[in-house]
Write a protein that holds these residues in place. Structure first.
Motif, PDB file in Angstrom:
ATOM      1  N   ARG A 118       4.318  -4.456  65.539  1.00 17.65           N
ATOM      2  CA  ARG A 118       5.618  -4.352  66.190  1.00 17.65           C
ATOM      3  C   ARG A 118       5.448  -3.913  67.647  1.00 17.65           C
ATOM      4  O   ARG A 118       6.061  -4.453  68.557  1.00 17.65           O
ATOM      5  N   SER A 119       4.571  -2.917  67.836  1.00 16.31           N
ATOM      6  CA  SER A 119       4.393  -2.364  69.179  1.00 16.31           C
ATOM      7  C   SER A 119       3.789  -3.362  70.152  1.00 16.31           C
ATOM      8  O   SER A 119       4.271  -3.541  71.256  1.00 16.31           O
ATOM      9  N   TYR A 120       2.681  -4.005  69.709  1.00 14.71           N
ATOM     10  CA  TYR A 120       2.046  -4.874  70.706  1.00 14.71           C
ATOM     11  C   TYR A 120       2.748  -6.221  70.836  1.00 14.71           C
ATOM     12  O   TYR A 120       2.646  -6.861  71.870  1.00 14.71           O
ATOM     13  N   TYR A 121       3.457  -6.676  69.832  1.00 17.81           N
ATOM     14  CA  TYR A 121       4.273  -7.885  70.006  1.00 17.81           C
ATOM     15  C   TYR A 121       5.321  -7.617  71.081  1.00 17.81           C
ATOM     16  O   TYR A 121       5.590  -8.448  71.933  1.00 17.81           O
ATOM     17  N   ARG A 122       5.919  -6.428  70.978  1.00 19.54           N
ATOM     18  CA  ARG A 122       6.959  -6.087  71.953  1.00 19.54           C
ATOM     19  C   ARG A 122       6.373  -5.871  73.348  1.00 19.54           C
ATOM     20  O   ARG A 122       6.884  -6.376  74.344  1.00 19.54           O
ATOM     21  N   ALA A 123       5.294  -5.060  73.403  1.00 20.35           N
ATOM     22  CA  ALA A 123       4.781  -4.633  74.699  1.00 20.35           C
ATOM     23  C   ALA A 123       4.049  -5.750  75.440  1.00 20.35           C
ATOM     24  O   ALA A 123       4.291  -5.983  76.620  1.00 20.35           O
ATOM     25  N   PHE A 124       3.145  -6.434  74.730  1.00 22.09           N
ATOM     26  CA  PHE A 124       2.307  -7.423  75.416  1.00 22.09           C
ATOM     27  C   PHE A 124       2.953  -8.810  75.469  1.00 22.09           C
ATOM     28  O   PHE A 124       2.773  -9.538  76.428  1.00 22.09           O
ATOM     29  N   TRP A 125       3.682  -9.165  74.413  1.00 25.48           N
ATOM     30  CA  TRP A 125       4.233 -10.523  74.353  1.00 25.48           C
ATOM     31  C   TRP A 125       5.717 -10.564  74.685  1.00 25.48           C
ATOM     32  O   TRP A 125       6.289 -11.641  74.787  1.00 25.48           O
ATOM     33  N   GLY A 126       6.331  -9.373  74.836  1.00 26.36           N
ATOM     34  CA  GLY A 126       7.759  -9.322  75.125  1.00 26.36           C
ATOM     35  C   GLY A 126       8.565 -10.100  74.114  1.00 26.36           C
ATOM     36  O   GLY A 126       9.416 -10.905  74.458  1.00 26.36           O
ATOM     37  N   ALA A 132      18.018  -5.603  72.257  1.00 24.98           N
ATOM     38  CA  ALA A 132      19.006  -6.085  73.222  1.00 24.98           C
ATOM     39  C   ALA A 132      18.384  -6.464  74.565  1.00 24.98           C
ATOM     40  O   ALA A 132      19.023  -6.412  75.603  1.00 24.98           O
ATOM     41  N   VAL A 133      17.102  -6.821  74.540  1.00 26.08           N
ATOM     42  CA  VAL A 133      16.426  -7.314  75.745  1.00 26.08           C
ATOM     43  C   VAL A 133      15.979  -8.743  75.452  1.00 26.08           C
ATOM     44  O   VAL A 133      15.521  -9.044  74.353  1.00 26.08           O
ATOM     45  N   GLN A 134      16.121  -9.575  76.439  1.00 21.52           N
ATOM     46  CA  GLN A 134      15.813 -10.988  76.218  1.00 21.52           C
ATOM     47  C   GLN A 134      14.363 -11.222  75.823  1.00 21.52           C
ATOM     48  O   GLN A 134      13.447 -10.636  76.401  1.00 21.52           O
ATOM     49  N   ASP A 135      14.187 -12.086  74.877  1.00 21.17           N
ATOM     50  CA  ASP A 135      12.853 -12.481  74.436  1.00 21.17           C
ATOM     51  C   ASP A 135      12.145 -13.210  75.578  1.00 21.17           C
ATOM     52  O   ASP A 135      12.772 -13.990  76.288  1.00 21.17           O
ATOM     53  N   SER A 136      10.841 -12.941  75.752  1.00 28.73           N
ATOM     54  CA  SER A 136      10.117 -13.617  76.830  1.00 28.73           C
ATOM     55  C   SER A 136       9.768 -15.061  76.482  1.00 28.73           C
ATOM     56  O   SER A 136       9.321 -15.809  77.326  1.00 28.73           O
ATOM     57  N   HIS A 137       9.927 -15.396  75.214  1.00 22.83           N
ATOM     58  CA  HIS A 137       9.539 -16.745  74.781  1.00 22.83           C
ATOM     59  C   HIS A 137      10.747 -17.504  74.237  1.00 22.83           C
ATOM     60  O   HIS A 137      11.553 -16.933  73.509  1.00 22.83           O
ATOM     61  N   PRO A 138      10.863 -18.758  74.570  1.00 21.26           N
ATOM     62  CA  PRO A 138      12.018 -19.510  74.081  1.00 21.26           C
ATOM     63  C   PRO A 138      11.981 -19.761  72.579  1.00 21.26           C
ATOM     64  O   PRO A 138      13.011 -19.902  71.942  1.00 21.26           O
ATOM     65  N   ARG A 139      10.758 -19.835  72.028  1.00 19.67           N
ATOM     66  CA  ARG A 139      10.681 -20.116  70.583  1.00 19.67           C
ATOM     67  C   ARG A 139       9.942 -18.993  69.872  1.00 19.67           C
ATOM     68  O   ARG A 139       9.125 -18.299  70.448  1.00 19.67           O
ATOM     69  N   TYR A 140      10.250 -18.861  68.591  1.00 23.55           N
ATOM     70  CA  TYR A 140       9.639 -17.791  67.821  1.00 23.55           C
ATOM     71  C   TYR A 140       9.365 -18.291  66.409  1.00 23.55           C
ATOM     72  O   TYR A 140      10.283 -18.680  65.692  1.00 23.55           O
ATOM     73  N   SER A 141       8.102 -18.307  66.062  1.00 27.52           N
ATOM     74  CA  SER A 141       7.783 -18.805  64.715  1.00 27.52           C
ATOM     75  C   SER A 141       7.307 -17.686  63.801  1.00 27.52           C
ATOM     76  O   SER A 141       6.887 -17.941  62.679  1.00 27.52           O
TER      77      SER A 141
END
Ligand code: FES
Length: 272
Positions: A118-126, A132-141
Motif C-alpha cells: 500500500r505504501s510504496y504503490y502510493r508513494a512511488f507509483w502515485g 482523494a488525490v488523482q491517480d498518476s496512471h490512467p489505467r489500473y489493473s
C-alpha cells in the motif's frame, strides 16, 4: 416523514480522483508519501551497500567481544562466510557476498507485505498518492497480472521468514556467551535481542499470520485454540504499520552497530 437527501451530480472522470485538478485537498497529504519514499530509499541504498561490502559483518567472540553477527548476513550459509559466522550449512557453489543470498527471504517478505505494498504503490507509483488525490496512471489493473501477481507469494515468504527469525533468535542467544568468560551482556547483545524481538513482532503481526490463526473458520466456538490465537494476534496486527517501520529501521541500525564494532571503530561495551 422521510427526509429527502439532495445529491450533487458527479461526472465520472477518466482517471480516479478527477479530470481537472490533481486534488482539492489543502492539507499536507504529500507528507506521508514523501516520508515513505525517503525512508524506503535510504534503507534500500544502505542495505545494498552493506550487502556488497562482504566484510565487517561478524565480530568473533574470543578474546575481546561477544559473538555478534549482522542480521543482513544471517543465516550465513555461503561458502564465503568468514570463520565463526557460518551456520553449519554451507552452499559451496555460492562465492559472492552471503548477504545477497540471505536477503532474498526478508527482502521478499517485506516487498510483498500488504502494508508496504500500500505504501510504496502510493508513494512511488502515485496509485493514488493519497485519498482523494488523482491517480498518476490512467489505467489500473491491480495485482491481476504479472509481475504484480507475484505479490500473492507473501504467505510463503511468511513461512520462510519464520525460519530466519529462529536463526536470528539463535544468534541473539549466542551473543550472551563469551568463551572463556561465560554468560554476560554487552550493548551488542541487547541490540541483537531487540532486533530479534522486533522481527518476531513484525512476523506475528502479519496479515497472513492472522489469517492462518483465524481464517476460514465459520464458528470460533468449534475452534477455541484458533480463536485464542486470533485474539492474541489481532491487537498486534492492528499495529503492523508501526512495527513494520520500527523493525525495518532497527535491522539497518543493527548492521551499522555490528559493522562499527567489527571494523574497530567502536567497542562493544560490556554491561553485565
Ligand atoms: S502483511 Fe506485512 S508482513 Fe505480512
Amino acid at each position: 416523514m422521510t427526509a429527502v437527501q439532495e445529491s450533487t451530480p458527479v461526472a465520472l472522470p477518466a482517471r480516479r480522483g478527477g479530470p481537472n485538478a490533481r486534488t482539492l485537498r489543502e492539507d499536507r497529504w504529500w507528507l506521508q508519501p514523501l516520508v515513505t519514499i525517503s525512508v524506503l530509499s535510504a534503507f534500500v541504498i544502505y542495505v545494498t551497500w552493506a550487502a556488497f561490502q562482504n566484510k565487517n559483518y561478524y565480530v568473533g567472540a574470543f578474546p575481546y567481544h561477544r559473538d555478534l553477527l549482522s542480521p543482513l548476513y544471517s543465516p550465513c550459509i555461503a561458502a564465503s562466510c568468514v570463520a565463526g559466522a557460518s551456520h553449519h550449512v554451507q552452499l559451496s557453489w555460492w562465492n559472492f557476498s552471503p548477504a545477497l543470498l540471505v536477503l532474498i527471504i526478508p527482502g521478499g517478505f517485506r516487498l510483498t507485505c500488504y502494508y508496504y505494498r500500500r505504501s510504496y504503490y502510493r508513494a512511488f507509483w502515485g496509485s493514488p498518492s493519497a485519498c482523494a488525490v488523482q491517480d498518476s496512471h490512467p489505467r489500473y489493473s491491480g495485482e491481476t497480472r504479472f509481475p504484480l501477481l507475484l505479490q500473492n507469494s507473501h504467505r510463503y515468504f511468511f513461512y520462510l521468514a519464520l525460519i530466519v527469525n529462529v536463526v536470528l533468535t539463535y544468534d541473539a542467544i549466542l551473543a550472551f556467551d563469551m568463551p572463556g568468560i561465560g554468560i554476560g551482556v554487552s550493548v551488542g547483545t541487547l541490540v541483537l535481542v531487540v532486533n530479534a524481538v522486533l522481527l518476531w513482532l513484525y512476523s506475528l503481526s502479519c496479515h497472513a499470520c492472522r489469517h492462518l490463526c483465524g481464517g476460514h473458520v465459520r464458528k470460533f466456538s468449534e475452534h477455541p485454540v484458533r480463536q485464542r490465537l486470533w485474539k492474541l494476534i489481532t491487537p498486534l496486527n492492528a499495529r503492523h504499520m508501526q512495527i513494520a517501520w520500527v523493525s525495518l529501521i532497527f535491522v539497518a541500525l543493527t548492521d551499522v552497530y555490528v559493522r562499527l564494532v567489527a571494523s574497530g571503530a567502536i567497542t562493544d561495551y560490556k554491561l553485565l
